[in-house]
Design a protein around this motif. Sequence first.
Motif, PDB file in Angstrom:
ATOM      1  N   ILE A 364       0.841  -1.208   0.000  1.00 32.46           N
ATOM      2  CA  ILE A 364       0.000   0.000   0.000  1.00 32.46           C
ATOM      3  C   ILE A 364       0.872   1.252   0.000  1.00 32.46           C
ATOM      4  N   CYS A 365       1.909   1.229   0.798  1.00 31.32           N
ATOM      5  CA  CYS A 365       2.794   2.399   0.906  1.00 31.32           C
ATOM      6  C   CYS A 365       3.510   2.676  -0.410  1.00 31.32           C
ATOM      7  N   GLY A 371      -2.877   3.558  -8.682  1.00 37.74           N
ATOM      8  CA  GLY A 371      -3.010   2.929  -7.372  1.00 37.74           C
ATOM      9  C   GLY A 371      -2.742   3.911  -6.246  1.00 37.74           C
ATOM     10  N   ALA A 372      -1.722   4.746  -6.411  1.00 39.49           N
ATOM     11  CA  ALA A 372      -1.425   5.762  -5.396  1.00 39.49           C
ATOM     12  C   ALA A 372      -2.539   6.795  -5.316  1.00 39.49           C
ATOM     13  N   ARG A 375      -5.298   5.145  -3.366  1.00 36.06           N
ATOM     14  CA  ARG A 375      -4.899   5.070  -1.951  1.00 36.06           C
ATOM     15  C   ARG A 375      -5.099   6.404  -1.257  1.00 36.06           C
ATOM     16  N   ASN A 376      -4.610   7.459  -1.870  1.00 41.68           N
ATOM     17  CA  ASN A 376      -4.714   8.780  -1.253  1.00 41.68           C
ATOM     18  C   ASN A 376      -6.169   9.198  -1.078  1.00 41.68           C
ATOM     19  N   LEU A 379      -7.756   6.945   1.835  1.00 39.68           N
ATOM     20  CA  LEU A 379      -7.255   7.270   3.173  1.00 39.68           C
ATOM     21  C   LEU A 379      -7.512   8.722   3.535  1.00 39.68           C
TER      22      LEU A 379
END
Length: 404
Positions: A364-365, A371-372, A375-376, A379
């Motif tokens: 995930i990191c 994908g990023a 994720r951002n 979250l």
Amino acid sequence: MPSSPDPCRLAVVGGGIGGLAAALAAARAGLRVTLVERAAEFGEIGAGLQLAPNASSALEGLGVLADVQRTAVTPPRLVMMDALSGNRITELDLRSAAYRERFRHPYLVTHRTDLHAALLAACRAHPRVTLFTGHTVTHAEQDGSRVHLHFEETTAVLTASAVVAADGLHSRLRRALVGDGDPVCSRYVAYRGTLPTGRMTGQMARHAASEAVMVWAGPRMHLVQYPVRRGELYNQVAVFESDHYTPDSDDWGTEAELEERFTGTCDAVRDALPLFSRERRWPLFDRRPLDTWVHGRIALLGDAAHPMLQYLAQGAGQALEDAVALGRALEEFTDVAGALAAYAERRRERAARIQTGAHRFGEICHVEGMGATLRNALLGGRSPDDFDDISWVWTPAPETMPVA
């Protein structure tokens, strides 16, 4: 080195954080303990580490939490930032009422040597702990009631009722007992170190003054920053995946690759790179979870049992949980072998889950591209008081919690 059989003695192999914690826990449970460390002097290498509330709970159970807190920092927030844009992704409030109600114990960041020193001092002060340095275990022999440890440096044999192997990632005893070969390289490498906070300027100085744990997440790389040792030092860890990894070469994860991988990051990340220690790089390894930690009268503990990638910041925490669970089992069982079996049974599933969870969080990191972006976005809407995703890691199992 004593060589006579002693049915009340537990031998611990390895004088790192896990080994010292195990020796201390066993001594507090009433056993006489002999710890052997291969180095000529006790010491710990590395820089900072994070101690989530499950780890500080274990430190309380070992009686050393107050000693560790004297030099540790209690960060107010854990913040994830986008390493490319410099934008905040999400954060957790580590001093909120919601945090305190849910976890009870503090989230600490400390220098690895400070934690090691606190455990070493407690072991040296305990009358039932005997410490030996300069003793490298070559092999162990077992019979029905004892274990016999042999060493490179002497013909003397240490005989104990049971042995705890806390000899780290490259454990000799694990290799002999399990036979599962070398640890698995993740192809990631870390550059880590600390610098005096007075040397920092600009954005770095502001982040250090906030005392927050900063995690800058980027494509196949990340940067972690936080203060340690009463805020006098600033710990930094840069991690990235190497494109040049080969298992039979050490020429990968170089400084040139470090610079290349962090090209295109935001100013705050780029400003940190010149201040990194370049003296040593740390390849990152782990293993698949084991089904069995106990072999006769020998039990594995810490990295010898469950080496894990650092993405959940749980390596030290899980070794400390191991030690507390071991001490609790030794209090409950008169038979040392039975205590080892109970310890392993209670700890194995949780440690395995965290081992595999660390892999997932690393993915995930380090996600790239769309994908990023996803994720951002996912979250970004979380509340700083929303601990649901991490509470299973930070909440210790009952067998590792301090007795009320």
